[in-house]
Design a protein around this motif. Sequence first.
Motif, PDB file in Angstrom:
ATOM      1  N   LEU A 220       0.817  -1.212   0.000  1.00 33.25           N
ATOM      2  CA  LEU A 220       0.000   0.000   0.000  1.00 33.25           C
ATOM      3  C   LEU A 220       0.854   1.267   0.000  1.00 33.25           C
ATOM      4  O   LEU A 220       0.394   2.342  -0.391  1.00 33.25           O
ATOM      5  CB  LEU A 220      -0.930   0.009   1.218  1.00 33.25           C
ATOM      6  N   ARG A 228       0.940   0.289  -5.661  1.00 36.89           N
ATOM      7  CA  ARG A 228       0.026   0.820  -4.642  1.00 36.89           C
ATOM      8  C   ARG A 228      -1.425   0.707  -5.109  1.00 36.89           C
ATOM      9  O   ARG A 228      -2.320   0.355  -4.343  1.00 36.89           O
ATOM     10  CB  ARG A 228       0.345   2.286  -4.327  1.00 36.89           C
ATOM     11  N   THR A 232      -4.261  -1.477  -3.297  1.00 36.33           N
ATOM     12  CA  THR A 232      -5.454  -0.783  -2.812  1.00 36.33           C
ATOM     13  C   THR A 232      -6.724  -1.454  -3.325  1.00 36.33           C
ATOM     14  O   THR A 232      -7.700  -1.618  -2.585  1.00 36.33           O
ATOM     15  CB  THR A 232      -5.421   0.693  -3.262  1.00 36.33           C
ATOM     16  N   LEU A 248      -6.454   1.664   4.354  1.00 37.30           N
ATOM     17  CA  LEU A 248      -6.822   2.308   3.094  1.00 37.30           C
ATOM     18  C   LEU A 248      -6.974   3.817   3.217  1.00 37.30           C
ATOM     19  O   LEU A 248      -6.726   4.551   2.253  1.00 37.30           O
ATOM     20  CB  LEU A 248      -8.140   1.719   2.572  1.00 37.30           C
ATOM     21  N   ASN A 251      -4.458   6.251   1.798  1.00 32.58           N
ATOM     22  CA  ASN A 251      -4.314   6.267   0.342  1.00 32.58           C
ATOM     23  C   ASN A 251      -5.352   7.151  -0.346  1.00 32.58           C
ATOM     24  O   ASN A 251      -5.276   7.378  -1.558  1.00 32.58           O
ATOM     25  CB  ASN A 251      -4.369   4.841  -0.204  1.00 32.58           C
ATOM     26  N   ALA A 263      -8.695   3.683  -3.757  1.00 30.27           N
ATOM     27  CA  ALA A 263      -8.959   3.682  -2.319  1.00 30.27           C
ATOM     28  C   ALA A 263     -10.431   3.984  -2.044  1.00 30.27           C
ATOM     29  O   ALA A 263     -11.073   3.338  -1.200  1.00 30.27           O
ATOM     30  CB  ALA A 263      -8.062   4.700  -1.624  1.00 30.27           C
TER      31      ALA A 263
END
Length: 306
Positions: A220, A228, A232, A248, A251, A263
């Motif tokens: 993440l 990423r 996510t 989460l 993000n 996200a």
Amino acid sequence: MNGCFSLAVTESMSPVSSPETIQLSEEEADQLAQELKQQLRQGERLAGDTQAIERMVAGLGDRRGLLRLTFAESLGTVGGAAVPALCTAMCDHENVTVRRAAAKTLTLISDQRALPFLLKALLNDADPVVQGSAVGAMAAIGPAAVDGLLDILVDPGSTPMQTGLASWGLAFVGARAPEALRKAAQSPHAQIRTAAIAALGDQIQNLGDGDARQLLTNALQDPDEDVRAEATTLMGKLNESEWATPLLLPNLRDEAALVRKNAALSLMKLEDPSVIGQLQKCMETESDPSVAVVLKLAVNQLSRDD
């Protein structure tokens, strides 16, 4: 590609004659198919000699789908003895129908000796069905196919179609290759990390793999935005809101728009209305219109669920 692996596998297979040596008329194909169906119904062992196999391979070019299916099932029953002829047909036959059917039939047999030929078909055949069927056969073979699929991802000559199929193949292998995928998730190559992270879902859900869970958590905050973004997305698919939600939320303010968007979508899927306030705050400062739309969608959806 791993040349040592490919060479070792290739040398274990006896050479076969050209796939053009035998051709069947429609009448001959009908007769052969009837004979094979009768043998299969009666549980008889099908002949596995070279001539019998090549006649069945020739039948894979028949224009009638049901007959092709009979020949494929028959070759699948023959098993390993049919692999050399099928590999030759898949890689060298001028008829694309035969190449497609040969690759699909290799999926039924799942023989590791076919791996270098399946890779060759994926890399060199212009037909997308042959490419997809080759990767399907590799995925059916399982963990032994992982290295070859990973090589596709980092080969600068691979097309988007090939890399996409390789990623799909890795995801299909999934929990059957836990060690290989955990190693790949820590690769120095971002493309490999991305594909490996996408394939970790089965290990986390079905195997309860704590190491895989930690790798996903680390991903993440990976330096690469594609990694990423993939991590996510996966967090939203695991249906573990209590674990995933606090991971989460940071993000939502990632520097990459795709990560922020993913996200918001993942938080929406997790159906936790406690995040509505933070989603609304992000809406107020979001500069990317496409992300703002997703944030609004997530707020609306979670508000209805509340």
